[in-house]
Design an enzyme around this catalytic site. Structure first.
Site, PDB file in Angstrom:
ATOM      1  N   TYR A 234     -24.753  12.946 -36.266  1.00 49.33           N
ATOM      2  CA  TYR A 234     -23.834  13.109 -35.450  1.00 49.33           C
ATOM      3  C   TYR A 234     -22.470  12.719 -36.112  1.00 49.33           C
ATOM      4  CZ  TYR A 234     -20.545  13.451 -31.399  1.00 49.33           C
ATOM      5  OH  TYR A 234     -19.561  13.833 -30.461  1.00 49.33           O
TER       6      TYR A 234
ATOM      7  N   LYS B  56     -19.419  15.140 -37.471  1.00 53.25           N
ATOM      8  CA  LYS B  56     -17.982  15.162 -37.148  1.00 53.25           C
ATOM      9  C   LYS B  56     -17.128  14.545 -38.113  1.00 53.25           C
ATOM     10  CE  LYS B  56     -18.630  16.296 -32.806  1.00 53.25           C
ATOM     11  NZ  LYS B  56     -18.179  17.507 -32.236  1.00 53.25           N
TER      12      LYS B  56
HETATM   13  P1  NAD Z   1     -21.424  18.863 -23.131  1.00 50.74           P
HETATM   14  O1  NAD Z   1     -23.107  18.529 -23.446  1.00 50.74           O
HETATM   15  O2  NAD Z   1     -21.009  18.668 -21.505  1.00 50.74           O
HETATM   16  O3  NAD Z   1     -21.142  20.145 -23.512  1.00 50.74           O
HETATM   17  C1  NAD Z   1     -21.268  20.781 -24.707  1.00 50.74           C
HETATM   18  C2  NAD Z   1     -21.781  21.993 -24.547  1.00 50.74           C
HETATM   19  O4  NAD Z   1     -22.181  22.856 -25.665  1.00 50.74           O
HETATM   20  C3  NAD Z   1     -23.113  22.415 -23.807  1.00 50.74           C
HETATM   21  O5  NAD Z   1     -22.644  23.272 -22.544  1.00 50.74           O
HETATM   22  C4  NAD Z   1     -24.183  23.031 -24.469  1.00 50.74           C
HETATM   23  O6  NAD Z   1     -25.003  23.868 -23.957  1.00 50.74           O
HETATM   24  C5  NAD Z   1     -23.308  23.679 -25.704  1.00 50.74           C
HETATM   25  N1  NAD Z   1     -24.009  23.838 -26.926  1.00 50.74           N
HETATM   26  C6  NAD Z   1     -25.080  23.019 -27.583  1.00 50.74           C
HETATM   27  N2  NAD Z   1     -25.460  23.694 -28.604  1.00 50.74           N
HETATM   28  C7  NAD Z   1     -25.010  24.721 -28.718  1.00 50.74           C
HETATM   29  C8  NAD Z   1     -25.062  25.808 -29.576  1.00 50.74           C
HETATM   30  N3  NAD Z   1     -25.930  25.705 -30.578  1.00 50.74           N
HETATM   31  N4  NAD Z   1     -24.286  26.948 -29.207  1.00 50.74           N
HETATM   32  C9  NAD Z   1     -23.448  27.125 -28.337  1.00 50.74           C
HETATM   33  N5  NAD Z   1     -23.425  26.157 -27.490  1.00 50.74           N
HETATM   34  C10 NAD Z   1     -23.976  25.007 -27.631  1.00 50.74           C
HETATM   35  O7  NAD Z   1     -20.673  17.638 -23.807  1.00 50.74           O
HETATM   36  P2  NAD Z   1     -19.085  17.524 -24.212  1.00 50.74           P
HETATM   37  O8  NAD Z   1     -19.013  16.060 -24.136  1.00 50.74           O
HETATM   38  O9  NAD Z   1     -18.482  18.386 -23.305  1.00 50.74           O
HETATM   39  O10 NAD Z   1     -19.127  18.016 -25.742  1.00 50.74           O
HETATM   40  C11 NAD Z   1     -18.206  18.696 -26.011  1.00 50.74           C
HETATM   41  C12 NAD Z   1     -17.700  18.545 -27.438  1.00 50.74           C
HETATM   42  O11 NAD Z   1     -17.091  17.241 -27.393  1.00 50.74           O
HETATM   43  C13 NAD Z   1     -18.763  18.287 -28.640  1.00 50.74           C
HETATM   44  O12 NAD Z   1     -18.483  19.001 -29.738  1.00 50.74           O
HETATM   45  C14 NAD Z   1     -18.967  16.650 -28.704  1.00 50.74           C
HETATM   46  O13 NAD Z   1     -19.379  16.288 -29.754  1.00 50.74           O
HETATM   47  C15 NAD Z   1     -17.443  16.298 -28.452  1.00 50.74           C
HETATM   48  N6  NAD Z   1     -17.089  14.896 -28.151  1.00 50.74           N
HETATM   49  C16 NAD Z   1     -17.789  14.340 -26.792  1.00 50.74           C
HETATM   50  C17 NAD Z   1     -17.187  13.228 -26.558  1.00 50.74           C
HETATM   51  C18 NAD Z   1     -17.734  12.554 -25.148  1.00 50.74           C
HETATM   52  O14 NAD Z   1     -17.746  11.302 -25.022  1.00 50.74           O
HETATM   53  N7  NAD Z   1     -18.521  13.288 -24.306  1.00 50.74           N
HETATM   54  C19 NAD Z   1     -16.630  12.406 -27.475  1.00 50.74           C
HETATM   55  C20 NAD Z   1     -16.329  12.893 -28.630  1.00 50.74           C
HETATM   56  C21 NAD Z   1     -16.534  14.143 -28.943  1.00 50.74           C
END
Ligand code: NAD
Length: 271
Positions: free
Chosen positions: A158, A162
């Site tokens: 991850y 990132k």
């Molecule tokens: P989440 O799991 O709620 O949403 C992620 C979405 O991406 C899901 O709906 C999933 O179905 C979709 N997805 C996964 N693989 C996919 C693919 N191959 N093609 C299309 N869609 C796909 O999680 P989130 O926290 O909302 O994540 C969104 C972004 O935020 C991600 O890039 C994650 O790395 C980043 N992020 C999240 C956090 C946190 O604490 N939640 C922190 C830093 C970064």
């Protein structure tokens, strides 16, 4: 549909990973502020549900961002339905394996890189081709992470992905700057969403909330607090901002781990 008002009136936005969490919150925010929105997600049902609840014109598409076919599908959906694209939020991502380094399987590593890094590369490439075709400027926001900037022992694929997206953001921002295309990233800290569902954390909500208390603001963030930053980066208020990585993490990135007054992750709830 009558003319809509708001910062993004007349704009068309694509949000990947829009079926849940940060992407769903961004889709709602952009729609409320006037954009026509395409919600793209590998989970087509989730995308359709989010799109169906948006206040403005919206479309949903089932698309795997790690494949050329998936990226073509969300671009085609936007063009068929709305005729152009102005804003791309490249947000889809997953956490993947949390195994320690000696136990990370190459296939698990490859999968995380395919979605989180290759997916952003393919999305940027498609966005830049679209802007060239339209002879327009445009904007892209990538969802990076505090894991783009810091290390942890249990998130190897991850955080590698990132860290990698920052290279894409900087390269694309350099290429885009003279062409009127801005490329920025938001780096969320800890935001409770579905991304932790597959992590195997026991008592997930309590664990996340306890971790949140190690943040200078002493709490986790919300998806709306990330969507607000994404909307700012898309807006004209950010017209001179490109290649920037904006942390939205309650101050977690600035913690000085070698002095207690600087944090050291040592807060107690009473501090
Ligand atoms: P989440 O799991 O709620 O949403 C992620 C979405 O991406 C899901 O709906 C999933 O179905 C979709 N997805 C996964 N693989 C996919 C693919 N191959 N093609 C299309 N869609 C796909 O999680 P989130 O926290 O909302 O994540 C969104 C972004 O935020 C991600 O890039 C994650 O790395 C980043 N992020 C999240 C956090 C946190 O604490 N939640 C922190 C830093 C970064």
């Amino acid at each position: 549909m009558p003319d809509r008002e708001g910062r993004f009136a007349g704009k068309v936005a694509v949000v990947t990973g829009g079926g849940s969490g940060i992407g769903a919150a961004t889709a709602l925010r952009l729609s409320r502020e006037g954009a026509d929105v395409v919600v793209a997600d590998i989970d087509g049902e989730a995308a359709a549900k989010v799109a169906g609840e948006l206040p403005g014109p919206a479309a949903a598409v089932a698309a795997d961002v790690s494949t050329v076919a998936g990226v073509d599908a969300y671009i085609r959906t936007a063009l068929d339905r709305f005729g152009r694209i102005d804003l791309h939020h490249l947000n889809a991502g997953l956490l993947g394996t949390m195994a320690p380094l000696p136990d990370v399987e190459p296939a698990d590593f490859d999968h995380v890189i395919a979605v989180n890094l290759r997916g952003v590369f393919l999305g940027l490439r498609a966005a830049f081709r679209r802007y060239r075709e339209q002879e327009s400027g445009g904007a892209v926001v990538v969802t990076a992470s505090i894991s783009s900037l810091r290390g942890a022992a249990d998130q190897l694929p991850y955080q590698t992905s990132k860290h990698g997206v920052l290279g894409l953001v900087h390269g694309a921002a350099m290429y885009g700057a003279p062409r009127g295309i801005r490329v920025n990233a938001v780096a969320p800290g800890l935001i409770p969403t579905g991304i932790f569902a597959a992590s195997g954390l026991a008592d997930r909500a309590a664990t996340l909330s306890r971790r949140g208390r190690t943040v200078p603001m002493r709490r986790v963030g919300t998806v709306d607090e990330i969507a607000g930053v994404v909307a700012f980066l898309f807006s004209d208020d950010a017209s001179y901002v490109t290649g920037e990585v904006v942390s939205a993490d309650g101050g977690a990135f600035m913690v000085n781990t070698v002095v207690r007054s600087g944090g050291s992750g040592a807060w107690t709830p009473e501090d």
